[in-house]
Scaffold this active site. Sequence first.
Site, PDB file in Angstrom:
ATOM      1  N   LYS A 183       8.542  -3.791  10.545  1.00 50.31           N
ATOM      2  CA  LYS A 183       7.890  -3.710   9.237  1.00 50.31           C
ATOM      3  C   LYS A 183       6.394  -3.580   9.432  1.00 50.31           C
ATOM      4  O   LYS A 183       5.827  -4.127  10.389  1.00 50.31           O
ATOM      5  CB  LYS A 183       8.190  -4.959   8.396  1.00 50.31           C
ATOM      6  N   GLU A 232       1.381 -15.335  -4.920  1.00 52.63           N
ATOM      7  CA  GLU A 232       1.983 -15.819  -3.668  1.00 52.63           C
ATOM      8  C   GLU A 232       1.228 -16.999  -3.059  1.00 52.63           C
ATOM      9  O   GLU A 232       0.038 -16.905  -2.752  1.00 52.63           O
ATOM     10  CB  GLU A 232       2.055 -14.680  -2.648  1.00 52.63           C
ATOM     11  N   GLU A 273      13.541  -6.691   4.299  1.00 51.22           N
ATOM     12  CA  GLU A 273      12.095  -6.897   4.309  1.00 51.22           C
ATOM     13  C   GLU A 273      11.761  -8.360   4.027  1.00 51.22           C
ATOM     14  O   GLU A 273      10.898  -8.954   4.687  1.00 51.22           O
ATOM     15  CB  GLU A 273      11.442  -5.998   3.248  1.00 51.22           C
ATOM     16  N   GLU A 308       4.651   1.875  -5.785  1.00 49.12           N
ATOM     17  CA  GLU A 308       4.554   0.413  -5.767  1.00 49.12           C
ATOM     18  C   GLU A 308       3.099  -0.030  -5.756  1.00 49.12           C
ATOM     19  O   GLU A 308       2.718  -0.966  -6.480  1.00 49.12           O
ATOM     20  CB  GLU A 308       5.291  -0.156  -4.559  1.00 49.12           C
TER      21      GLU A 308
END
Length: 402
Positions: free
Chosen positions: A143, A199, A243, A379
């Site tokens: 990733k 987050e 992911e 995105e």
Amino acid sequence: MSTITQGKRYDANDRGEDVFSAVGENLSYYFASPGQTWIGEGIRESITIPWNKQSAAELQNTLAWRLAPSELAVGALPFERDADVALFVPETLRCMLPAAEFVRSLLIPPVTHTIEECRSDPACFLEGVEQALMLIEQGALSKIVLSRALDLKLDREVALAAVLKRLTQQNRSGYTYALQLPFREGEQTPRTLFGASPELLISRHGNHVTSNPLAGSLPRTGCPIQDQRRATALLASDKDRREHAIVVAAVEEALRPYCASLVVPAQPSVVFTDSMMHLSTRIAGTLTRPHVSTLELVYALHPTPAVCGYPTEPARRAIKALEPFDRGAFTGAIGWLDAKGNGEWAVTIRCAESAGRALRLFAGAGIVAGSTPQQELAETSSKLRTMLVALGVEQLLEEVWR
């Protein structure tokens, strides 16, 4: 010595306007979290340390005797771990209730900035995603998170108080922030970092630690029925689950050595922001060593695969090669810590950096096998929506989607 004052208690009929009364020329720190809201003015003392594990641990010993029980050291940590960390102690600090307890009734003034210049390079981002997918196909990476920047020049400086009000209202369950950044060599214009992150990188209160990694995302549609269908699809998406699993495994691996117990849910849930939905896993633990500093935990975690990639070092090198700008504090962490090592640090995403009338907005997307360049570009555009709407320049939304 700086001082801390306890904010007034708000009732249901109070619009909470004076929460933002300190948001003026002397604002140095604003951090609204689910637990409390901090507003700092001025800078009493600056602290700069090399960003490494030893310095993070030694800093806590320094703060233990330099900070009064009611004081905090605050700051933003950079994405790059070879940069110095600049923290500071505000001259005055107000501790308020969580924003969610008053922001629903807050009077939000209109924000009407005008754009004089706009620069973005979506073609560069698309090319970077294609190269990243080649690295993943070759087995060099599992990733990588690639970012894009949107540079704006406004007709006037950012109306920070109004923008923070809008961001706080949009982000009631997350972390809304603003921070006065230190001057860089040759600079004369003050810089401010501000944004609204969903987050939590790490919080530590006594022996208890919590981390809430997010990875795997879809844009919201504005329709509750369609959003629920998308959330169901996100939970079932093999690409997004892979992911997300990479990030959760890395956070668990980093925290295990510090914890006597660690609870990691077997399945993710979905959290919603104003413009996005994300796969989320809330990890909670109990520390083995009660005096470990929050900053030491930040060092152990950062950067997670949610903002960098995996394996970490190859992903970091690829980011340097593929991104045409310095991230600075973007995808770093912003927060606070006290004399006892307690603290709370959010991942610095959904943000902008301003200097006078100049403004840079950031957005990133995680690339794994199965990603497509156009989907990742879309995105990042959806993530830019948070700041564009808060700034009152949502007319740029069509342009950033190209």
